[in-house]
Enzyme design. Structure first.
Site, PDB file in Angstrom:
ATOM      1  N   GLU A 167       0.792  -1.238   0.000  1.00 12.37           N
ATOM      2  CA  GLU A 167       0.000   0.000   0.000  1.00 12.37           C
ATOM      3  C   GLU A 167       0.824   1.289   0.000  1.00 12.37           C
ATOM      4  O   GLU A 167       0.607   2.184   0.820  1.00 12.37           O
ATOM      5  CB  GLU A 167      -0.962  -0.009   1.204  1.00 12.37           C
ATOM      6  CG  GLU A 167      -1.857  -1.243   1.230  1.00 12.37           C
ATOM      7  CD  GLU A 167      -2.851  -1.266   2.374  1.00 12.37           C
ATOM      8  OE1 GLU A 167      -2.762  -0.424   3.284  1.00 12.37           O
ATOM      9  OE2 GLU A 167      -3.734  -2.144   2.370  1.00 12.37           O
ATOM     10  N   GLU A 273      -6.155 -10.746  -1.635  1.00  9.09           N
ATOM     11  CA  GLU A 273      -6.961 -10.556  -0.416  1.00  9.09           C
ATOM     12  C   GLU A 273      -8.448 -10.520  -0.768  1.00  9.09           C
ATOM     13  O   GLU A 273      -9.208  -9.681  -0.282  1.00  9.09           O
ATOM     14  CB  GLU A 273      -6.559  -9.259   0.305  1.00  9.09           C
ATOM     15  CG  GLU A 273      -5.082  -9.209   0.658  1.00  9.09           C
ATOM     16  CD  GLU A 273      -4.678  -8.024   1.522  1.00  9.09           C
ATOM     17  OE1 GLU A 273      -5.571  -7.326   2.047  1.00  9.09           O
ATOM     18  OE2 GLU A 273      -3.461  -7.801   1.670  1.00  9.09           O
TER      19      GLU A 273
HETATM   20  C1  XIL Z   1      -6.421  -6.728   8.214  1.00  7.63           C
HETATM   21  C2  XIL Z   1      -6.703  -7.949   9.083  1.00  7.63           C
HETATM   22  O1  XIL Z   1      -7.578  -8.794   8.386  1.00  7.63           O
HETATM   23  C3  XIL Z   1      -7.301  -7.529  10.394  1.00  7.63           C
HETATM   24  O2  XIL Z   1      -7.417  -8.644  11.275  1.00  7.63           O
HETATM   25  C4  XIL Z   1      -6.428  -6.440  11.062  1.00  7.63           C
HETATM   26  O3  XIL Z   1      -7.076  -5.986  12.219  1.00  7.63           O
HETATM   27  C5  XIL Z   1      -6.202  -5.290  10.112  1.00  7.63           C
HETATM   28  O4  XIL Z   1      -5.637  -5.778   8.913  1.00  7.63           O
HETATM   29  N1  XIL Z   1      -5.121  -4.856   3.645  1.00  7.63           N
HETATM   30  C6  XIL Z   1      -4.087  -5.673   4.083  1.00  7.63           C
HETATM   31  C7  XIL Z   1      -4.321  -6.603   5.218  1.00  7.63           C
HETATM   32  O5  XIL Z   1      -3.029  -5.713   3.444  1.00  7.63           O
HETATM   33  O6  XIL Z   1      -3.164  -6.801   5.993  1.00  7.63           O
HETATM   34  C8  XIL Z   1      -5.461  -6.121   6.096  1.00  7.63           C
HETATM   35  O7  XIL Z   1      -5.700  -7.135   7.068  1.00  7.63           O
HETATM   36  C9  XIL Z   1      -6.683  -5.836   5.273  1.00  7.63           C
HETATM   37  C10 XIL Z   1      -6.421  -4.747   4.265  1.00  7.63           C
END
Ligand code: XIL
Length: 391
Positions: A167, A273
């Site tokens: 990001e 994701e």
């Molecule tokens: C999220 C997790 O799923 C949660 O448990 C945590 O509280 C916050 O992070 N983008 C990403 C992930 O790259 O690492 C994030 O994961 C979701 C958005």
């Protein structure tokens, strides 16, 4: 959309096999007869899930069994983030990540590491000296190098791919003004990749971000890939997080373009994701910025399915997954992996982000870990693969 049952799918597959035998053609036998995600897409792309600690320690025995049955690649949802693995300047804690990696090895998973350099879930001290003043560029680079060498080095040869930088882009495609950028400068990304390559020359190295389907951010990512490639930085893939929302109807088509554009630059494009938020927007933020959370109170308007998902929405979710997977299958030469951000709906981060305590239904398995219509829709999409093998 009518949804054939699994047994009907098997019957269709059997008929196809019989017909193919007569015609001496090679049908997509493997894909059509499969009842698991990893089998349906074998030879097409890997299919994975982000795991929480209950799953990889098998405290959640049902969830762990489902992971083993369905997936062939895993990502740690949280346990390899900086705040967990490196909570204090001189303290590393690999208690949970060691178990994550052991679970992956015991079950033949392609193990992904997530994530080395990010602005979120990174302690404040990372960017400060002992007096709380901002670090110098050199000191932050040294700290980054130590972190990457220690974490990647520990799992050398075992974690097969790393989200090196997560990001780093703004929605308009410019570089996000994170402490990494403001202290080090925009070469922080190439430095991170170089340190990771030094720590494990064989690991695949990825740049990962959300909303890469949007044109401006897609172009920013393309520029970044070009810059890295021009400098000989070994980037294997861009990870498109693909946190989809049911009310966004154009994502699949936009993603089609993103995969083409980035793939043409000589990198793989992985879906890293995947989930589909079925709830109404709780904030103006329509992407996946973890820093943006809702302030308003809970109401039925923002949490409409607390007592169950209406069938029409269930079917719309299945159709959305089918649309997305047609794009992934179409680009099977570029897409190496599709990873869901979670396994069953009950564990999804989207129950608590951007607003805590809602009831969301973003994944292929329900709160009892049973497959949903969306699961069948995804299996069906494997049928679009000619001859059952994509690469
Ligand atoms: C999220 C997790 O799923 C949660 O448990 C945590 O509280 C916050 O992070 N983008 C990403 C992930 O790259 O690492 C994030 O994961 C979701 C958005």
């Amino acid at each position: 959309m009518p949804r054939p049952s699994i047994s009907l799918s098997r019957a269709i597959a059997a008929a196809v096999i019989a017909a193919a035998g007569r015609a001496h053609q090679q049908p997509a036998v493997q894909a059509q007869s499969a009842s698991t995600l990893k089998d349906a897409f074998a030879g097409v792309f890997r299919v994975g899930a982000a795991l929480n600690a209950n799953q990889f320690t098998e405290r959640d025995a049902k969830g762990a069994a489902l992971v083993k049955a369905q997936f062939n690649t895993t990502t740690p949802e949280n346990v390899l983030k900086w705040e967990v693995v490196h909570p204090q300047p001189t303290t590393y804690d690999f208690g949970q990540s060691d178990r994550y990696v052991a679970f992956g090895e015991a079950n033949g998973m392609f193990i992904v590491g997530h994530t080395l350099v990010w602005h979120s879930q990174t302690p404040r001290w990372v960017f400060q000296d002992a007096n709380g003043a901002p670090l110098t560029r050199d000191a932050l680079l040294a700290r980054m190098r130590d972190h990457i060498q220690t974490v990647v080095g520990r799992y050398k040869g075992r974690v097969k791919g790393w989200d090196v930088v997560n990001e780093a882009l703004n929605e308009d495609g410019t570089m996000r003004r994170s402490p990494w950028l403001t202290i080090i400068g925009d070469d922080f990304i190439e430095k991170a990749f170089q340190y990771a390559r030094d720590a494990d020359p064989a690991a695949e190295l990825y740049y990962n971000d959300y909303n890469l389907e949007a044109a401006a951010k897609r172009n920013g990512a393309a520029e970044l890939v070009k810059r890295l490639k021009a400098k000989g930085i070994p980037i294997a893939a861009v990870g498109s997080q693909t946190h989809e929302k049911l009310y966004n109807t154009a994502t699949a088509a936009k993603l089609d373009t993103t995969i083409s554009v980035l793939g043409a630059l000589g990198v793989k494009v992985n879906i890293t994701e995947l989930d589909v938020d079925v709830l109404p927007a709780a904030t103006q933020n329509r992407t996946a910025d973890v820093g943006v959370t809702a302030q308003q109170g809970m109401s039925a308007a923002v949490n409409p399915y607390a007592n169950g998902l209406p069938d029409a929405v269930q079917q719309a979710l299945a159709r959305r997954y089918a649309d997305l997977f047609s794009v992934f299958v179409k680009h099977r030469g570029t897409v190496d992996r599709v990873t869901f951000w979670g396994v069953g709906d009950g564990d999804s981060w989207l129950n608590n982000w951007p607003m805590r305590g809602r009831t969301n239904y973003p994944l292929l398995f329900d709160r009892q870990d049973a497959p949903k219509p969306a699961f069948d829709a995804v299996l069906q999409s494997a049928r679009q693969v000619p001859n059952g093998r994509g690469r």
